[in-house]
Design a protein around this motif. Structure first.
Motif, short mmCIF file in Angstrom:
data_model
loop_
_atom_site.label_atom_id
_atom_site.label_comp_id
_atom_site.label_asym_id
_atom_site.label_seq_id
_atom_site.Cartn_x
_atom_site.Cartn_y
_atom_site.Cartn_z
N GLU A 123 0.86 -1.18 0.00
CA GLU A 123 0.00 0.00 0.00
C GLU A 123 0.89 1.23 0.00
O GLU A 123 1.92 1.27 0.68
CB GLU A 123 -0.89 0.04 1.25
CG GLU A 123 -2.00 -0.97 1.26
CD GLU A 123 -3.09 -0.70 0.25
OE1 GLU A 123 -3.39 0.48 0.00
OE2 GLU A 123 -3.60 -1.67 -0.31
N CYS A 135 0.49 5.09 0.96
CA CYS A 135 -0.45 5.88 1.74
C CYS A 135 -0.08 7.35 1.70
O CYS A 135 1.05 7.72 1.39
CB CYS A 135 -0.46 5.42 3.19
SG CYS A 135 -0.52 3.64 3.36
N ASP A 195 -4.77 7.66 7.38
CA ASP A 195 -3.93 7.47 6.20
C ASP A 195 -4.33 6.25 5.38
O ASP A 195 -3.76 6.00 4.34
CB ASP A 195 -2.45 7.40 6.59
CG ASP A 195 -2.11 6.21 7.46
OD1 ASP A 195 -3.03 5.45 7.82
OD2 ASP A 195 -0.93 6.04 7.77
N CYS A 240 -3.84 3.06 5.41
CA CYS A 240 -2.75 2.16 5.01
C CYS A 240 -3.02 0.78 5.61
O CYS A 240 -2.36 0.36 6.55
CB CYS A 240 -1.41 2.73 5.49
SG CYS A 240 -0.05 2.26 4.43
#
Length: 144
Positions: free
Chosen positions: A88, A90, A98, A100
């Motif tokens: 991921e 972010c 965020d 993530c």
């Protein structure tokens, strides 16, 4: 009664052989554990390589990551024959939300497994001239 000393020495020698064999088995077992794949070290080296690659850094900072080429890059570094992974990218780590997290499509295949994760903050100037911070996070788990 004359051979009693002989039997005692045979028993002592047998006990010593068993003791030496057990020490060798324990040492050999520990050596096998240490020589296995260190996933934490693998993730650290992969993220370090991403951070040092100017092209990958600029793709991450400008949010223009080509997912297929990035997956091919990770496939070359993570042994995909027995490990699965997801990554991921972010927004700034300073923001509260965020997002993530492990993608929903991979949550089921990683369920009830040990998940190893590592992250790295990548910062730099975007084309508009503002300093941007992104976080890349890699999740790894052992396949069935």
């Amino acid at each position: 009664m004359v051979n009693r000393k002989g039997w005692v020495r045979i028993v002592e020698a047998t006990i010593m052989i068993l003791l030496i064999m057990s020490v060798l088995v324990i040492v050999n077992r520990e050596r096998k554990i240490k020589s296995g794949l260190d996933i934490d070290d693998l993730l650290y080296k992969t993220l370090d390589e991403i951070a040092k690659d100017d092209q990958k850094r600029s793709q991450i900072i400008t949010s223009q990551v080509e997912e297929n080429s990035f997956k091919n890059f990770l496939d070359g570094r993570i042994p995909i024959n027995y490990l699965s992974y997801d990554f991921e990218i972010c927004s700034s780590p300073e923001t509260e939300n965020d997002n993530c997290n492990l993608a929903a499509s991979n949550k089921q295949s990683a369920e009830r497994k040990d998940i190893f994760t590592s992250e790295r903050i990548i910062g730099g100037y975007n084309p508009q001239g503002t300093f941007t911070i992104k976080k890349i996070k890699i999740y790894v788990w052992i396949r069935n």
